[in-house]
Write a protein that holds these residues in place. Structure first.
Motif, PDB file in Angstrom:
ATOM      1  N   ALA A   1       7.237 -49.731 -42.168  1.00 38.23           N
ATOM      2  CA  ALA A   1       6.913 -49.725 -43.052  1.00 38.23           C
ATOM      3  C   ALA A   1       6.199 -51.092 -43.702  1.00 38.23           C
ATOM      4  N   ASP A   2       5.343 -50.779 -44.919  1.00 39.14           N
ATOM      5  CA  ASP A   2       5.047 -52.265 -45.290  1.00 39.14           C
ATOM      6  C   ASP A   2       6.148 -53.068 -45.437  1.00 39.14           C
ATOM      7  N   ALA A   3       6.656 -54.478 -44.966  1.00 37.42           N
ATOM      8  CA  ALA A   3       7.814 -55.100 -45.369  1.00 37.42           C
ATOM      9  C   ALA A   3       7.436 -55.487 -46.538  1.00 37.42           C
ATOM     10  N   THR A   4       6.667 -55.477 -47.803  1.00 37.80           N
ATOM     11  CA  THR A   4       6.812 -55.751 -49.059  1.00 37.80           C
ATOM     12  C   THR A   4       7.188 -54.977 -49.537  1.00 37.80           C
ATOM     13  N   GLN A   5       7.544 -53.492 -49.106  1.00 38.80           N
ATOM     14  CA  GLN A   5       8.408 -52.270 -49.450  1.00 38.80           C
ATOM     15  C   GLN A   5       9.054 -52.510 -50.507  1.00 38.80           C
TER      16      GLN A   5
ATOM     17  N   LEU B   1       3.514 -64.918 -44.186  1.00 42.57           N
ATOM     18  CA  LEU B   1       4.767 -64.285 -43.882  1.00 42.57           C
ATOM     19  C   LEU B   1       5.949 -65.221 -43.652  1.00 42.57           C
ATOM     20  N   GLY B   2       5.873 -66.097 -43.453  1.00 45.92           N
ATOM     21  CA  GLY B   2       6.654 -67.165 -43.482  1.00 45.92           C
ATOM     22  C   GLY B   2       7.934 -67.020 -45.096  1.00 45.92           C
ATOM     23  N   ASP B   3       7.157 -66.830 -46.113  1.00 46.64           N
ATOM     24  CA  ASP B   3       6.524 -66.809 -47.325  1.00 46.64           C
ATOM     25  C   ASP B   3       7.833 -66.134 -47.964  1.00 46.64           C
ATOM     26  N   PHE B   4       7.791 -64.560 -47.342  1.00 44.42           N
ATOM     27  CA  PHE B   4       8.315 -63.627 -47.348  1.00 44.42           C
ATOM     28  C   PHE B   4       9.651 -63.220 -46.559  1.00 44.42           C
TER      29      PHE B   4
ATOM     30  N   ASP C   1       1.562 -57.324 -55.441  1.00 41.28           N
ATOM     31  CA  ASP C   1       0.494 -57.396 -55.653  1.00 41.28           C
ATOM     32  C   ASP C   1       0.469 -58.662 -55.743  1.00 41.28           C
ATOM     33  N   LYS C   2       0.580 -59.257 -57.687  1.00 38.20           N
ATOM     34  CA  LYS C   2       0.580 -61.255 -57.351  1.00 38.20           C
ATOM     35  C   LYS C   2       0.828 -62.244 -56.211  1.00 38.20           C
ATOM     36  N   LEU C   3       2.243 -61.383 -56.147  1.00 39.84           N
ATOM     37  CA  LEU C   3       2.078 -62.614 -54.743  1.00 39.84           C
ATOM     38  C   LEU C   3       1.254 -62.991 -53.635  1.00 39.84           C
ATOM     39  N   MET C   4       0.708 -61.591 -53.284  1.00 40.87           N
ATOM     40  CA  MET C   4       0.394 -61.305 -52.409  1.00 40.87           C
ATOM     41  C   MET C   4      -1.494 -61.830 -52.942  1.00 40.87           C
TER      42      MET C   4
END
Length: 110
Positions: A59-63, A84-87, A75-78
């Motif tokens: 799954a997409d990690a941002t889920q 990846l480091g931020d996440f 979406d705004k963060l993207m």
């Protein structure tokens, strides 16, 4: 009527104590003068925890971020160039709150 020897948990009281101990329910993330707020894991509804645990490995990690906040916020963060480091930094802060160490996951089942 409750039995006299039965232990009773007052969740409202426990929540207030948890909030007092933690000092907040949220973590604030800033990127390019924009602010994003994510709830700390101790405050995630169990319905959300169940959805997170159901995510597949591919799954997409941002889920996870979208489940605990909103897809619009992710979406705004993207758009602003979330790396990846931020996440990983965001997830590490959330995992620290949950008492999860490196290499573990909030979605691991015991």
């Amino acid at each position: 009527m409750s039995k006299p020897n039965r232990k009773r948990l007052h969740l409202e009281t426990l929540r207030a104590q948890r909030l007092e101990a933690q000092g907040t329910k949220e973590i604030e993330v800033e990127l390019d003068d924009e602010k994003f707020v994510f709830p700390l894991s101790a405050w995630w509804p169990m319905t959300v925890v169940k959805k997170i645990r159901a995510l597949k490995d591919n799954a997409d990690a941002t889920q996870v971020l979208a489940l605990i906040s909103s897809q619009e916020q992710v979406d705004k963060l993207m758009e602003l160039g979330l790396t990846l480091g931020d996440f990983q930094d965001i997830m590490e802060a959330l995992n620290e709150d949950a008492g999860v160490g490196p290499g573990e996951s909030t979605s691991s089942s015991n």
